[in-house]
Design an enzyme around this catalytic site. Sequence first.
Site, PDB file in Angstrom:
ATOM      1  N   HIS A 195      75.544 -20.352 -25.515  1.00  0.00           N
ATOM      2  CA  HIS A 195      75.093 -20.418 -24.131  1.00  0.00           C
ATOM      3  C   HIS A 195      75.083 -21.859 -23.625  1.00  0.00           C
ATOM      4  O   HIS A 195      74.036 -22.455 -23.393  1.00  0.00           O
ATOM      5  CB  HIS A 195      73.703 -19.790 -24.000  1.00  0.00           C
ATOM      6  CG  HIS A 195      73.751 -18.297 -24.102  1.00  0.00           C
ATOM      7  ND1 HIS A 195      72.700 -17.536 -24.529  1.00  0.00           N
ATOM      8  CD2 HIS A 195      74.751 -17.417 -23.843  1.00  0.00           C
ATOM      9  CE1 HIS A 195      73.040 -16.260 -24.525  1.00  0.00           C
ATOM     10  NE2 HIS A 195      74.284 -16.159 -24.116  1.00  0.00           N
ATOM     11  N   THR A 225      66.367 -14.653 -32.930  1.00  0.00           N
ATOM     12  CA  THR A 225      66.116 -15.922 -33.633  1.00  0.00           C
ATOM     13  C   THR A 225      65.640 -17.061 -32.736  1.00  0.00           C
ATOM     14  O   THR A 225      65.203 -18.090 -33.244  1.00  0.00           O
ATOM     15  CB  THR A 225      67.422 -16.400 -34.305  1.00  0.00           C
ATOM     16  OG1 THR A 225      68.435 -16.458 -33.303  1.00  0.00           O
ATOM     17  CG2 THR A 225      67.849 -15.490 -35.427  1.00  0.00           C
ATOM     18  N   CYS A 269      72.755 -26.941 -33.400  1.00  0.00           N
ATOM     19  CA  CYS A 269      72.219 -26.426 -34.668  1.00  0.00           C
ATOM     20  C   CYS A 269      73.391 -26.043 -35.578  1.00  0.00           C
ATOM     21  O   CYS A 269      74.556 -26.083 -35.174  1.00  0.00           O
ATOM     22  CB  CYS A 269      71.373 -25.191 -34.379  1.00  0.00           C
ATOM     23  SG  CYS A 269      72.329 -23.918 -33.552  1.00  0.00           S
ATOM     24  N   GLU A 315      72.593 -11.421 -28.847  1.00  0.00           N
ATOM     25  CA  GLU A 315      72.110 -11.337 -30.228  1.00  0.00           C
ATOM     26  C   GLU A 315      71.220 -10.111 -30.421  1.00  0.00           C
ATOM     27  O   GLU A 315      71.345  -9.394 -31.424  1.00  0.00           O
ATOM     28  CB  GLU A 315      71.332 -12.606 -30.593  1.00  0.00           C
ATOM     29  CG  GLU A 315      70.858 -12.580 -32.037  1.00  0.00           C
ATOM     30  CD  GLU A 315      69.794 -13.626 -32.323  1.00  0.00           C
ATOM     31  OE1 GLU A 315      69.934 -14.770 -31.861  1.00  0.00           O
ATOM     32  OE2 GLU A 315      68.823 -13.278 -32.999  1.00  0.00           O
ATOM     33  N   SER A 368      72.194 -25.468 -28.172  1.00  0.00           N
ATOM     34  CA  SER A 368      73.605 -25.331 -27.813  1.00  0.00           C
ATOM     35  C   SER A 368      74.076 -26.487 -26.923  1.00  0.00           C
ATOM     36  O   SER A 368      75.127 -26.406 -26.303  1.00  0.00           O
ATOM     37  CB  SER A 368      73.831 -23.991 -27.109  1.00  0.00           C
ATOM     38  OG  SER A 368      72.856 -23.794 -26.123  1.00  0.00           O
ATOM     39  N   HIS A 420      70.179  -9.862 -24.178  1.00  0.00           N
ATOM     40  CA  HIS A 420      70.761 -10.980 -24.916  1.00  0.00           C
ATOM     41  C   HIS A 420      71.750 -10.452 -25.950  1.00  0.00           C
ATOM     42  O   HIS A 420      71.476  -9.476 -26.653  1.00  0.00           O
ATOM     43  CB  HIS A 420      69.643 -11.779 -25.591  1.00  0.00           C
ATOM     44  CG  HIS A 420      70.069 -13.107 -26.123  1.00  0.00           C
ATOM     45  ND1 HIS A 420      70.796 -13.238 -27.285  1.00  0.00           N
ATOM     46  CD2 HIS A 420      69.899 -14.369 -25.648  1.00  0.00           C
ATOM     47  CE1 HIS A 420      71.031 -14.522 -27.506  1.00  0.00           C
ATOM     48  NE2 HIS A 420      70.496 -15.228 -26.526  1.00  0.00           N
ATOM     49  N   SER A 463      70.404 -20.114 -21.808  1.00  0.00           N
ATOM     50  CA  SER A 463      70.066 -20.360 -23.209  1.00  0.00           C
ATOM     51  C   SER A 463      68.600 -20.015 -23.458  1.00  0.00           C
ATOM     52  O   SER A 463      67.689 -20.616 -22.861  1.00  0.00           O
ATOM     53  CB  SER A 463      70.341 -21.829 -23.536  1.00  0.00           C
ATOM     54  OG  SER A 463      69.589 -22.230 -24.649  1.00  0.00           O
ATOM     55  N   SER A 464      68.391 -19.056 -24.361  1.00  0.00           N
ATOM     56  CA  SER A 464      67.026 -18.612 -24.658  1.00  0.00           C
ATOM     57  C   SER A 464      66.204 -19.733 -25.280  1.00  0.00           C
ATOM     58  O   SER A 464      65.082 -20.021 -24.861  1.00  0.00           O
ATOM     59  CB  SER A 464      67.111 -17.410 -25.606  1.00  0.00           C
ATOM     60  OG  SER A 464      65.894 -17.177 -26.235  1.00  0.00           O
ATOM     61  N   ASN A 465      66.771 -20.416 -26.291  1.00  0.00           N
ATOM     62  CA  ASN A 465      65.965 -21.435 -26.986  1.00  0.00           C
ATOM     63  C   ASN A 465      65.626 -22.602 -26.060  1.00  0.00           C
ATOM     64  O   ASN A 465      64.536 -23.148 -26.122  1.00  0.00           O
ATOM     65  CB  ASN A 465      66.651 -21.867 -28.293  1.00  0.00           C
ATOM     66  CG  ASN A 465      67.837 -22.772 -28.067  1.00  0.00           C
ATOM     67  OD1 ASN A 465      67.676 -23.974 -27.977  1.00  0.00           O
ATOM     68  ND2 ASN A 465      69.033 -22.200 -27.952  1.00  0.00           N
TER      69      ASN A 465
HETATM   70  S1  SF4 Z   1      69.827 -21.230 -32.636  1.00  0.00           S
HETATM   71 FE1  SF4 Z   1      71.109 -19.389 -32.942  1.00  0.00          FE
HETATM   72  S2  SF4 Z   1      73.093 -20.230 -33.505  1.00  0.00           S
HETATM   73 FE2  SF4 Z   1      71.604 -21.868 -33.853  1.00  0.00          FE
HETATM   74  S3  SF4 Z   1      71.007 -21.717 -36.020  1.00  0.00           S
HETATM   75 FE3  SF4 Z   1      69.548 -20.549 -34.791  1.00  0.00          FE
HETATM   76  S4  SF4 Z   1      70.329 -18.456 -34.830  1.00  0.00           S
HETATM   77 FE4  SF4 Z   1      72.006 -19.783 -35.431  1.00  0.00          FE
END
Ligand code: SF4
Length: 401
Positions: free
Chosen positions: A83, A244, A53, A178, A377, A176, A314-316
């Site tokens: 991450h 986020t 990202c 963040e 990531s 986390h 990695s959370s996402n």
């Molecule tokens: S995933 Fe995290 S690092 Fe990537 S754009 Fe969103 S807030 Fe920013």
Amino acid sequence: MKAFDIPEIYKSEFITSIKKGRQENDRMKRDLMPSILDFGKVRIHLARHFGFCYGVENAIEIAYAAINENPGKRIFLLSEIIHNSHVNLALQENGVRFIMDTAGKQLIPWEEINADDVIIIPAFGTTLEMERILKNKGIKQIYYKSKCPFVEKVWTRVSQIADSDYTVIVHGQPDHEETRATFSHSKSVAPSLIIKDMAEALLLADFMMNRRPATDFPEVFRNRYSEGFDATQDLNRIGVVNQTTLLASDTQDIADFLLQTVKEKHGLTESNTSQHFANMKDTLCYATNDNQSAVINMLLMDADLAIVVGGYNSSNSSHLVELCEEKLPTYFISSCDSMVSDQEISHWDIHSRELKTSFSYLPAKEPVVVHLTSGASCPDILIENVIRKLLSYYDLSIDLY
Ligand code: SF4
């Protein structure tokens, strides 16, 4: 969107050409269905959005700039830059050292850091306490711009609601980086509290509605509230911001539930809820939204299995796994090395938080249909390598596409 200068080792010509093609044909991102890579015996549904990202590319660009601009100097990251173990390892191979691990455990004592060292802030940003330590040490060269602008945007929203005397409820994973950074900024300007999920939102509602004595609050939310938090006063006007990278449906459910609780508590109607509830919508970033929407659309198609590539912390990425798991067998892997053979795969279980081994993960049928995506990531080259390995089991090659 800005193009970043990131090392070639992370790039994949194959993936770039697919992404570019999709982007050129659909600049407004209206079509969220996956790209279909049909190799005959294997069909891969590649998510419409995945991989690096804006915030991650920005952080990587700045980390390498720090290395190139400071030859001969010692360079430290406060903790993992993002991450993803592959990216972190490559930075360590370039001489960068980590002061803390992701849980905040000190790896290098502060006494070892001096004013001439170079410090890079990770993409998640950092706490005010940490900024103070760096300032007190007199460190001259700090790369602050490596923190993600979308995280900073959340901090700006926090300041805005704090200015209007709302208490800030931070929905996020308490450990986390963040969430720790957002809470640190938030508690400096407003009474603040971290809740991690709906179960904790329900507990919070009990205090808001006086169903539970305020004297229980410190125990229930131990280490999650700002100093001097008064559960009898500070829950009258609230605003919710979130980490986020959470699951969009979770953040929506929690915001809706707390809004409803506020309405009941104060007998509000739609028109006057703002007296007690700051409507922040969600503060998920664009990448989290795009990647989750792409997976939700990919799941409209049938497949035999899903593979999600990403860092296990990695959370996402974990939330992409969560979405896929609801529909089909899903394997969360860090790279193609996790695919031991066409019969065996080593993968991360997000519930038990341990590595598991599964056998016969590729069904004995043709074509085998695989949903494939990765977290924000994860370098594209790792996705290319997963495709290559998958195809090799069927004597196929990426060149056939
Ligand atoms: S995933 Fe995290 S690092 Fe990537 S754009 Fe969103 S807030 Fe920013």
